[in-house]
Scaffold this motif. Structure first.
Motif, mmCIF file in Angstrom:
data_model
loop_
_atom_site.group_PDB
_atom_site.id
_atom_site.type_symbol
_atom_site.label_atom_id
_atom_site.label_comp_id
_atom_site.label_asym_id
_atom_site.label_seq_id
_atom_site.Cartn_x
_atom_site.Cartn_y
_atom_site.Cartn_z
ATOM 1 N N UNK A 119 0.828 -1.204 0.000
ATOM 2 C CA UNK A 119 0.000 0.000 0.000
ATOM 3 C C UNK A 119 0.867 1.260 0.000
ATOM 4 N N UNK A 120 1.928 1.229 0.815
ATOM 5 C CA UNK A 120 2.833 2.372 0.885
ATOM 6 C C UNK A 120 3.514 2.636 -0.444
ATOM 7 N N UNK A 121 3.970 1.567 -1.093
ATOM 8 C CA UNK A 121 4.628 1.716 -2.391
ATOM 9 C C UNK A 121 3.649 2.249 -3.437
ATOM 10 N N UNK A 122 2.429 1.734 -3.435
ATOM 11 C CA UNK A 122 1.414 2.224 -4.379
ATOM 12 C C UNK A 122 1.142 3.716 -4.164
ATOM 13 N N UNK A 123 1.055 4.127 -2.901
ATOM 14 C CA UNK A 123 0.831 5.535 -2.587
ATOM 15 C C UNK A 123 1.992 6.390 -3.085
ATOM 16 N N UNK A 124 3.214 5.922 -2.875
ATOM 17 C CA UNK A 124 4.379 6.682 -3.306
ATOM 18 C C UNK A 124 4.428 6.810 -4.831
ATOM 19 N N UNK A 125 4.154 5.720 -5.524
ATOM 20 C CA UNK A 125 4.162 5.751 -6.987
ATOM 21 C C UNK A 125 3.111 6.733 -7.505
ATOM 22 N N UNK A 126 1.926 6.706 -6.919
ATOM 23 C CA UNK A 126 0.862 7.631 -7.317
ATOM 24 C C UNK A 126 1.264 9.076 -7.062
#
Length: 167
Positions: A127-134
């Motif tokens: 979830x954290x990685x997805x948020x950062x990519x977004x």
């Protein structure tokens, strides 16, 4: 609050002045000063309860303040680190506060970073990685941000290290 923020932003070096509209700080005077006080309490171990109380008060007074919500999330996360017994409730409240702050101000770099760290530390790295990519996709890099420039301020180096001194 606007006059204080204007004076602060004017004092920033190199003309770094973010737009005052939509800055995320509470407009209510009481909430503004409580937020500044909460942000100024650095020692989580000795002043954590007071800082957390101030952060909750700010959110109660100004629930639409991104800075207030993000500060509450940070305070709750800090409390989780020093008082592990609060983990489950504090985690849910911290995530909800970060999400509320980022809903009010989606491109907030510190809020995004703090939520990514919280998610990663609590086993929700995907979830954290997805948020950062977004977040990175929404905010393209600034020109020159990756160029290496010499440091403008001297960095003090210790002349001593464990086991002796540096010649």
């Amino acid at each position: 609050p606007d006059a204080v923020l204007n004076r602060f932003f004017e004092a920033l070096p190199l003309g770094l002045k973010p737009p005052l509209s939509g800055h995320g700080w509470p407009r209510q005077e009481e909430a503004f000063w409580k937020l500044l006080t909460s942000l100024g309490l650095i020692d989580v171990r000795s002043e954590g309860e007071r800082s957390l109380w101030l952060a909750r008060t700010v959110v109660d007074l100004a629930p639409d303040s991104a800075e207030g919500q993000l500060n509450l999330g940070s305070q709750l996360y800090s409390q989780m680190q020093w008082q592990p017994s609060r983990d489950s409730l504090a985690l849910d409240l911290a995530v909800a506060s970060f999400e509320a702050g980022l809903a009010a101000q989606p491109d907030h770099p510190r809020g995004t970073r703090d939520l990514v760290v919280l998610l990663t530390d609590t086993g929700r790295a995907k979830e954290g990685l997805d948020l950062m990519v977004t977040a990175m996709a929404r905010r393209p890099p600034r020109p020159g941000a990756t160029t290496k420039r010499p440091c403008r301020w001297p960095i003090p180096r210790s002349r001593k290290r464990i086991g002796g001194s540096i010649p």
